[in-house]
Design an enzyme around this catalytic site. Sequence first.
Site, PDB file in Angstrom:
ATOM      1  N   HIS A 132     -29.993  23.224 -10.918  1.00 48.52           N
ATOM      2  CA  HIS A 132     -29.115  24.035 -11.768  1.00 48.52           C
ATOM      3  C   HIS A 132     -29.903  25.133 -12.473  1.00 48.52           C
ATOM      4  O   HIS A 132     -29.440  26.274 -12.574  1.00 48.52           O
ATOM      5  CB  HIS A 132     -28.439  23.158 -12.825  1.00 48.52           C
ATOM      6  CG  HIS A 132     -27.461  22.171 -12.280  1.00 48.52           C
ATOM      7  ND1 HIS A 132     -26.581  22.489 -11.264  1.00 48.52           N
ATOM      8  CD2 HIS A 132     -27.209  20.880 -12.620  1.00 48.52           C
ATOM      9  CE1 HIS A 132     -25.832  21.423 -11.004  1.00 48.52           C
ATOM     10  NE2 HIS A 132     -26.194  20.444 -11.806  1.00 48.52           N
ATOM     11  N   HIS A 166     -32.612  17.240  -9.391  1.00 48.12           N
ATOM     12  CA  HIS A 166     -31.237  17.736  -9.422  1.00 48.12           C
ATOM     13  C   HIS A 166     -31.044  18.771 -10.525  1.00 48.12           C
ATOM     14  O   HIS A 166     -30.514  19.864 -10.286  1.00 48.12           O
ATOM     15  CB  HIS A 166     -30.285  16.561  -9.649  1.00 48.12           C
ATOM     16  CG  HIS A 166     -28.859  16.958  -9.873  1.00 48.12           C
ATOM     17  ND1 HIS A 166     -27.920  16.972  -8.867  1.00 48.12           N
ATOM     18  CD2 HIS A 166     -28.209  17.375 -10.999  1.00 48.12           C
ATOM     19  CE1 HIS A 166     -26.761  17.371  -9.355  1.00 48.12           C
ATOM     20  NE2 HIS A 166     -26.898  17.624 -10.650  1.00 48.12           N
ATOM     21  N   GLU A 167     -31.485  18.444 -11.737  1.00 46.19           N
ATOM     22  CA  GLU A 167     -31.265  19.344 -12.869  1.00 46.19           C
ATOM     23  C   GLU A 167     -32.027  20.652 -12.710  1.00 46.19           C
ATOM     24  O   GLU A 167     -31.567  21.716 -13.139  1.00 46.19           O
ATOM     25  CB  GLU A 167     -31.646  18.655 -14.179  1.00 46.19           C
ATOM     26  CG  GLU A 167     -30.835  17.397 -14.491  1.00 46.19           C
ATOM     27  CD  GLU A 167     -29.338  17.643 -14.570  1.00 46.19           C
ATOM     28  OE1 GLU A 167     -28.919  18.793 -14.828  1.00 46.19           O
ATOM     29  OE2 GLU A 167     -28.569  16.690 -14.361  1.00 46.19           O
ATOM     30  N   HIS A 211     -23.063  22.007  -7.906  1.00 46.41           N
ATOM     31  CA  HIS A 211     -22.890  20.699  -7.293  1.00 46.41           C
ATOM     32  C   HIS A 211     -22.345  20.821  -5.878  1.00 46.41           C
ATOM     33  O   HIS A 211     -21.669  21.786  -5.530  1.00 46.41           O
ATOM     34  CB  HIS A 211     -21.952  19.836  -8.138  1.00 46.41           C
ATOM     35  CG  HIS A 211     -22.586  19.339  -9.397  1.00 46.41           C
ATOM     36  ND1 HIS A 211     -21.877  19.111 -10.558  1.00 46.41           N
ATOM     37  CD2 HIS A 211     -23.877  19.040  -9.685  1.00 46.41           C
ATOM     38  CE1 HIS A 211     -22.701  18.680 -11.503  1.00 46.41           C
ATOM     39  NE2 HIS A 211     -23.911  18.637 -10.991  1.00 46.41           N
TER      40      HIS A 211
END
Length: 306
Positions: A266, A262-263, A272
Amino acid sequence: MAPKVSYTCSSMFFVLLSLSSLCISHAHLSQNSEDKRPSPLGFLTKLIDTTHKGHKAGGLSELKKYLANLGYIDHTNPRIQTHLNNDVFDDTLETAVRKYQEFYNLKITGRLDQETVKQLQEPRCGFPDFHPNANLTSFAHNWTGALYTYLGTAWPPGKRYLTFSYPKSFRSDAELPMALAFGRWMTVSPFKFGYRSDFGSADVKVSFERRDHGDGYPFDGPYGVVAHSFRPTDGRLHFDADERWTPYVAKESFDLQTVGLHELGHILGLGHTPDPKASMYAYFRPGESRDLNEDDIRGIQSLYPN
């Protein structure tokens, strides 16, 4: 301590394939676990269905600042800044709650109802849901079915090989989950990744941090914000060292590969999504494993078409 040998793109890919069955077996055993540790926003429980616009209650200023950090309140607006330090449920807070409920597909009431408070108290990524430069495709292009969002910046053309590194204090059991996460993004995007021993000069810097660690976004202790990262081309990725982390999916701990995946989204420029099945969904449950889904893949390939 960081390994002495470099991870190559191909080695990460084959590690991903060879261990995928192991990760899946752990996920199957543990995905339904729930952690009962208190949330830093636990004080909201006593406000459920009792506090709404016009009321004053202890903790509302803390909630305002929390929602401001997530992009639901414009804390740069001088007029609004004066309201962040009071405990009044004002128009600013009601608007923020409605916006939060809309993003996460909750019933839009503008109140602290049970469903909204429960969602707020879940552990999550600390990156804002709304960013000043974000391209919110989930709201602008619903007719396409797209839910992914952009952060407004991307790695420049020609920069498709990114180096990554860890500090000497990095947990050795976190290296493989991170390699799997790098490898997974590699399979769906034009990016290649390689390990660099010099932490300071790497494109992506991954570390475990606690509380106020100097980046302006302090962690809040166990079961709150579990990790955060920065948009391109900053490259910093931080796990909260106060959380329970495991290199596989296990009851009452957070899966390093799931959160790392997930990170890294970014880091590459994705924001998101309100889709709870997507890797780029902001919230995480202990014992949960998530992979990239179709929306994540469409997002990264739309941002970097070649």
